[in-house]
Design a protein around this motif. Structure first.
Motif, PDB file in Angstrom:
ATOM      1  N   UNK A 161       6.810-101.714 -76.119  1.00 34.58           N
ATOM      2  CA  UNK A 161       5.415-101.286 -75.986  1.00 34.58           C
ATOM      3  C   UNK A 161       4.853-101.656 -74.613  1.00 34.58           C
ATOM      4  N   UNK A 162       5.198-102.835 -74.105  1.00 27.38           N
ATOM      5  CA  UNK A 162       4.724-103.259 -72.786  1.00 27.38           C
ATOM      6  C   UNK A 162       5.269-102.338 -71.689  1.00 27.38           C
ATOM      7  N   UNK A 163       6.519-101.894 -71.848  1.00 27.84           N
ATOM      8  CA  UNK A 163       7.099-100.967 -70.875  1.00 27.84           C
ATOM      9  C   UNK A 163       6.333 -99.646 -70.873  1.00 27.84           C
ATOM     10  N   UNK A 164       5.944 -99.182 -72.060  1.00 29.62           N
ATOM     11  CA  UNK A 164       5.155 -97.955 -72.134  1.00 29.62           C
ATOM     12  C   UNK A 164       3.800 -98.118 -71.465  1.00 29.62           C
ATOM     13  N   UNK A 165       3.152 -99.262 -71.671  1.00 26.72           N
ATOM     14  CA  UNK A 165       1.862 -99.514 -71.023  1.00 26.72           C
ATOM     15  C   UNK A 165       2.035 -99.506 -69.509  1.00 26.72           C
ATOM     16  N   UNK A 166       3.063-100.183 -69.024  1.00 24.55           N
ATOM     17  CA  UNK A 166       3.319-100.208 -67.576  1.00 24.55           C
ATOM     18  C   UNK A 166       3.588 -98.810 -67.035  1.00 24.55           C
ATOM     19  N   UNK A 167       4.354 -98.032 -67.796  1.00 27.37           N
ATOM     20  CA  UNK A 167       4.673 -96.686 -67.349  1.00 27.37           C
ATOM     21  C   UNK A 167       3.420 -95.809 -67.311  1.00 27.37           C
TER      22      UNK A 167
END
Length: 174
Positions: free
Chosen positions: A122-128
């Protein structure tokens, strides 16, 4: 991984070239100012032919400086748009690893590991999402300056006005 490293290297090359262009533009400014001083001296000595040649040189240096600045700005825009692309590729690779981790967590049935992996995912999606939002921003901000057209008479008159000199031989009234 190889593509990301190549892209990062190209971005660094673009930034290096951009700073080289900035230095060249500063040098052109100095050379233009030196040519204007030569115009002043030639006008003071009444030698309008030399003043005209020096004014032409000053114009060439001004145009070269403007071209350097324009190219520097364009390179900055390109490197600014490639930076988020490199980050996106890095995130894509990380997300691929997370998916593999998710698959292994599901296979083992370890809920704690599954929860941690989902949080990282989920954090990777937010960063993306944040990076995608700013991906096209550098290109939108960049605008090409229009290179002004100067003629020899205007430069000669500009220098004459700056130093309080009379320049009337061979110049048309503006």
């Amino acid at each position: 991984m190889e593509n990301t490293e190549n892209l990062v290297n190209r971005i660094m090359q673009l930034r290096f070239t951009s700073s080289s262009l900035s230095r060249r533009a500063r040098n052109c400014q100095k050379e233009e100012n030196a040519e204007k001083l030569k115009v002043k001296k030639a006008v003071e000595n009444g030698n309008m032919d030399y003043a005209r040649i020096y004014a032409e040189n000053a114009i060439r240096k001004r145009k070269e400086r403007m071209n350097c600045l324009e190219l520097r700005m364009r390179l900055g825009a390109v490197s600014g748009s490639l930076g988020p692309q490199a980050k996106t590729w890095t995130i894509s690779e990380a997300m691929g690893n997370i998916v593999k981790s998710l698959e292994s967590s599901l296979a083992t049935g370890d809920l704690q590991k599954l929860s941690e992996t989902l949080y990282v995912f989920e954090m990777q999606f937010v960063n993306m999402d944040v990076q995608a939002e700013f991906m096209h921003l550098p290109m939108a901000r960049s605008t090409s300056p229009s290179t002004p057209e100067y003629d020899v008479n205007s430069v000669m008159q500009e220098v004459a006005d700056e130093y309080g000199l009379e320049v009337s031989v061979g110049l048309e009234a503006s």
